[in-house]
Motif scaffolding. Structure first.
Motif, short mmCIF file in Angstrom:
data_model
loop_
_atom_site.label_atom_id
_atom_site.label_comp_id
_atom_site.label_asym_id
_atom_site.label_seq_id
_atom_site.Cartn_x
_atom_site.Cartn_y
_atom_site.Cartn_z
N ASP A 496 71.54 26.65 54.35
CA ASP A 496 70.52 24.85 55.07
C ASP A 496 69.79 24.09 54.37
O ASP A 496 70.12 23.32 54.86
N PHE A 497 68.67 24.73 54.13
CA PHE A 497 68.23 23.63 53.52
C PHE A 497 68.76 22.62 52.22
O PHE A 497 68.47 21.74 52.09
N LYS A 498 69.78 23.87 51.48
CA LYS A 498 70.68 22.61 50.72
C LYS A 498 70.90 21.59 51.56
O LYS A 498 71.26 20.36 50.50
N ALA A 499 72.18 22.11 52.17
CA ALA A 499 72.58 21.64 52.82
C ALA A 499 72.11 20.03 53.67
O ALA A 499 72.00 19.13 53.46
N VAL A 500 71.22 20.44 54.27
CA VAL A 500 69.93 19.44 54.86
C VAL A 500 69.13 18.69 53.90
O VAL A 500 69.28 17.26 54.21
N ILE A 501 68.78 19.03 52.78
CA ILE A 501 68.16 18.32 51.88
C ILE A 501 68.91 17.03 50.89
O ILE A 501 69.06 15.14 51.29
N ILE A 502 69.94 17.60 50.76
CA ILE A 502 71.77 16.64 50.36
C ILE A 502 71.51 15.23 51.43
O ILE A 502 71.81 14.49 50.75
N LYS A 503 71.81 16.42 52.55
CA LYS A 503 72.34 14.62 53.86
C LYS A 503 70.94 14.15 53.45
O LYS A 503 71.22 12.65 53.99
N TYR A 504 69.49 14.06 54.32
CA TYR A 504 68.70 13.35 53.83
C TYR A 504 68.70 12.77 52.88
O TYR A 504 68.44 11.55 52.89
#
Length: 530
Positions: A496-504
């Motif tokens: 989850d953190f990987k996906a969100v940080i990439i989107k951010y």
């Protein structure tokens, strides 16, 4: 007397020739000389023998066809097979009668009872299983590990609709499910649900699974202020923002719940997703985020007041508890910083908008044509930048801040299952202490010569011995479940953190690229001022 052959015997032996050897016979002699093939055939004979004490773990033809006999790994398979099956039977015991008794003791009429989705067979000796049976038992676990807990199901929450007027009004959301799983009646369906229905679902799942070690995703928090604004106001930007925030939070809650392999099988969850009519959830006040926090704190207080302090003998649990405490503190600090960033970004957007209006007014009052045109262009650029700041503040909140808030509540649920393990241990220790007292009472009766009460004392001892054994089994089972749940939680958290940080980061890059594009387009206009 020494025997010597006669000349006639020697002549007959010299004239006698050996029988002719064909190619096939020669080959047979060579294979008989090969000691390894000889052993392979012997193993094949033993495997097929009915008097063999151990069942064949591999088909006989699989061994006999190998020119070098069974490999070392194949020989070790028989020993490993028993250990592997022992672990598999421990997993099957999740649906044991003891667990059903626990679940049924605190159930309410509104909660659909848990029914096992697979047939639970009695515990058998490992010797009676073949390799194919073992593979069938552990296949689901292997697929779950390889696929990373991915299930062909997607849930979305959309179309918030205000129902009713005044203080009796509420919001209804459309919950749409798309799946190819056979447990559902169709591949796509949607139902209408209100916020209290989501809280009711969480309450049912938590009462069934938290006390046996499962991490149940927490439902979104209640907001009396936000809902009051929605009820009394018609068109308010803050109300629209609150509704969107709640819709997104409910969607994330359902997505996390259906991703859990055990919760997905629950009949209450399936009823929530499929049934057009749902029983009205009651007493949802205690199921809000603050209520859950109070419930976990109460459990923690109960653990602190235990008569016998638990000296953690498992280093893994001690390490994980400290890790989650530290993670909770750091996430709360980061969450506060990101919320401050969102506020500053919104303030920057408001100030940029005010600057754009002032530049436009100055351009209208300017007599110099080129300067007036440049000021008007600057006002337009600032308006576009204001929009960019709004979009970035939106990304700061919905991508980053909400993820941190969700995981702060999830870690609270994780700490809750650790407390449940301690309560389970306390129950086990209390049963042992009671058993000791019962045995002491029996000894006193024997010493005092009271045979009339001795039989009752023996029955009570047998009853408490059974409770001690059950308590030990429950403690071992909840420890095993928590280990598995924490492993799944850690894997999901990283993902989850990987996906969100990439989107951010992509949103930040897009914002900066747009800023450069706007200023590069304005630069020739500024240079044209003469």
């Amino acid at each position: 007397t020494r025997y010597t052959e006669s000349p006639f015997t020697q002549k007959m032996a010299a004239e006698r020739e050996p029988p002719p050897l064909g190619d096939g016979d020669h080959t047979d002699f060579r294979e008989l000389d090969d000691a390894e093939d000889l052993f392979a055939s012997t193993v094949s004979t033993l495997e097929s023998s009915p008097s063999s004490p151990e069942p064949a773990s591999l088909p006989a033809e699989d061994i006999s066809t190998k020119p070098n006999g069974p490999k070392a790994a194949q020989i070790l398979l028989d020993d490993d097979q028993e250990d592997l099956f022992a672990e598999a039977t421990e997993e099957v015991s999740l649906d044991s009668p003891e667990r059903d008794a626990i679940l049924s003791s605190d159930s309410t009429p509104a909660i659909t009872p848990v029914t096992p989705t697979t047939l639970v067979t009695p515990r058998m000796e490992p010797k009676s299983l073949s390799a194919s049976d073992l593979f069938d038992i552990s296949k689901d676990e292997i697929e779950e590990e390889l696929n990373g807990d991915t299930f062909d199901i997607s849930v979305s929450v959309s179309d918030p609709e205000k129902v009713g007027d005044g203080m009796n009004a509420y919001l209804a959301y459309r919950v749409t499910t798309k799946t190819s799983l056979a447990m559902f009646n169709s591949s796509e369906f949607s139902v209408k649900r209100r916020f209290s229905d989501f809280l009711g679902l969480h309450g049912k799942l938590a009462s069934k699974y938290m006390h046996i070690g499962y991490i149940v995703p927490p439902a979104p928090e209640k907001s009396i202020v936000g809902m009051t604004k929605v009820k009394v106001s018609k068109e308010d930007p803050s109300s629209a923002e609150f509704v969107e925030k709640r819709r997104a939070a409910l969607e994330r809650y359902l997505q996390r719940t259906v991703k859990h392999p055990t919760l997905l099988q629950d009949p209450d969850l399936r009823q929530f997703l499929e049934s057009s009519e749902l029983p009205r959830a009651v007493s949802t006040q205690a199921l809000s985020g603050a209520g859950i926090l109070r419930m976990v704190n109460k459990a923690a207080d109960a653990v602190n007041k235990m008569t016998i302090k638990m000296n953690e003998s498992d280093a893994w649990f001690e390490e994980k508890q400290q890790q989650f405490e530290n993670l909770d503190q750091q996430l709360r600090k980061l969450h506060a910083s990101v919320e401050a960033l969102v506020c500053h970004r919104k303030e920057l957007s408001a100030n940029t908008s005010a600057f754009a209006k002032s530049a436009a007014m100055l351009g209208n009052s300017e007599d110099h044509t080129a300067l007036s045109r440049a000021l008007s262009q600057l006002a337009e650029v600032e308006e576009k930048i204001d929009q960019l700041h709004q979009e970035q503040a939106y990304a700061d909140f919905y991508l980053f801040s909400e993820l941190l808030g969700d995981y702060i509540r999830l870690i609270t649920a994780v700490k809750g299952v650790f407390d449940q393990r301690m309560k389970c241990w306390q129950k086990w220790q209390d049963a042992q202490a009671t058993l000791l007292k019962k045995r002491e009472a029996e000894a006193k009766l024997q010493y005092g010569g009271k045979p009339d009460k001795l039989q009752q004392a023996k029955e009570e001892i047998r009853e408490w011995e059974s409770k001690v054994q059950q308590g030990e089994r429950e403690f071992e089972q909840i420890s095993k479940t928590i280990r598995k749940e924490v492993g799944r939680f850690e894997k999901d958290r990283v993902k989850d953190f990987k996906a969100v940080i990439i989107k951010y980061l992509e949103s930040l890059v897009h914002t900066q690229q747009q800023l450069i594009k706007y200023w590069e387009a304005f630069l020739p206009e500024a240079k044209a001022i003469a």
